[in-house]
Design a protein around this motif. Structure first.
Motif, PDB file in Angstrom:
ATOM      1  N   ASP A  18       0.836  -1.196   0.000  1.00 11.70           N
ATOM      2  CA  ASP A  18       0.000   0.000   0.000  1.00 11.70           C
ATOM      3  C   ASP A  18       0.873   1.249   0.000  1.00 11.70           C
ATOM      4  OD1 ASP A  18       0.865   0.338   2.638  1.00 11.70           O
ATOM      5  OD2 ASP A  18      -1.041  -0.249   3.523  1.00 11.70           O
ATOM      6  N   THR A  46     -11.831  -2.960   5.398  1.00 10.61           N
ATOM      7  CA  THR A  46     -11.780  -1.656   4.743  1.00 10.61           C
ATOM      8  C   THR A  46     -10.881  -1.694   3.528  1.00 10.61           C
ATOM      9  OG1 THR A  46     -12.170  -0.532   6.839  1.00 10.61           O
ATOM     10  CG2 THR A  46     -11.229   0.784   5.064  1.00 10.61           C
ATOM     11  N   ILE A  47      -9.697  -2.274   3.674  1.00  4.72           N
ATOM     12  CA  ILE A  47      -8.751  -2.330   2.554  1.00  4.72           C
ATOM     13  C   ILE A  47      -9.265  -3.259   1.461  1.00  4.72           C
ATOM     14  CG2 ILE A  47      -6.428  -3.028   1.845  1.00  4.72           C
ATOM     15  CD1 ILE A  47      -5.431  -1.985   4.525  1.00  4.72           C
ATOM     16  N   SER A  49     -12.263  -3.918   0.745  1.00  5.02           N
ATOM     17  CA  SER A  49     -13.362  -3.228   0.079  1.00  5.02           C
ATOM     18  C   SER A  49     -12.846  -2.178  -0.898  1.00  5.02           C
ATOM     19  CB  SER A  49     -14.273  -2.577   1.122  1.00  5.02           C
ATOM     20  OG  SER A  49     -15.324  -1.898   0.495  1.00  5.02           O
ATOM     21  N   LYS A  50     -11.821  -1.397  -0.488  1.00  2.00           N
ATOM     22  CA  LYS A  50     -11.244  -0.381  -1.369  1.00  2.00           C
ATOM     23  C   LYS A  50     -10.618  -0.996  -2.612  1.00  2.00           C
ATOM     24  CE  LYS A  50     -10.286   3.201   2.031  1.00  2.00           C
ATOM     25  NZ  LYS A  50      -9.249   3.995   2.707  1.00  2.00           N
ATOM     26  N   LEU A  51     -10.099  -2.221  -2.469  1.00  6.14           N
ATOM     27  CA  LEU A  51      -9.487  -2.911  -3.601  1.00  6.14           C
ATOM     28  C   LEU A  51     -10.511  -3.644  -4.461  1.00  6.14           C
ATOM     29  CD1 LEU A  51      -6.317  -4.303  -1.834  1.00  6.14           C
ATOM     30  CD2 LEU A  51      -6.390  -2.546  -3.609  1.00  6.14           C
ATOM     31  N   THR A  67      -5.816   1.237  -9.174  1.00  3.89           N
ATOM     32  CA  THR A  67      -5.303   1.343  -7.806  1.00  3.89           C
ATOM     33  C   THR A  67      -3.779   1.306  -7.748  1.00  3.89           C
ATOM     34  OG1 THR A  67      -5.382  -1.044  -7.406  1.00  3.89           O
ATOM     35  CG2 THR A  67      -7.367   0.231  -6.863  1.00  3.89           C
ATOM     36  N   LEU A  81      -4.225   4.071  -0.600  1.00  3.27           N
ATOM     37  CA  LEU A  81      -4.830   3.159   0.368  1.00  3.27           C
ATOM     38  C   LEU A  81      -4.178   3.329   1.709  1.00  3.27           C
ATOM     39  CD1 LEU A  81      -5.191  -0.105  -1.686  1.00  3.27           C
ATOM     40  CD2 LEU A  81      -6.911   1.602  -1.236  1.00  3.27           C
TER      41      LEU A  81
END
Length: 81
Positions: A18, A46-47, A49-51, A67, A81
């Motif tokens: 990240d 959380t991570i 989901s962001k990915l 990303t 991230l």
């Protein structure tokens, strides 16, 4: 400025990190220009989901080119991230 990201077989085995340099997984395969990642088991919701990995079943997850900040000789660095 957009970065042109092209995954290749040479990226297999690279760490995925990240923006802070923390390892989030490892590229296990590149198919048709898409890198698939085996995520680190300690990743939080959380991570993932962001990915875009939260709703994906399986042991490997596609890495979205949007990303990725850069690809070096040793790792794939993510942005934001």
């Amino acid at each position: 400025m957009a970065v042109n990201i092209d995954f290749s077989d040479a990226d297999e085995g690279k760490k995925v990190v990240d923006a802070r340099g923390e390892t989030v997984g490892r590229v296990i395969e590149v198919r048709h220009g898409t890198a698939y990642v085996d995520p680190d088991p300690s990743l939080g919701d959380t991570i993932t989901s962001k990915l875009g990995w939260a709703d994906t079943d399986g042991d490997e997850y596609p890495l979205q080119k949007a990303t990725v900040a850069e690809i070096t000789d040793d790792e794939v660095r993510l942005s934001g991230l």
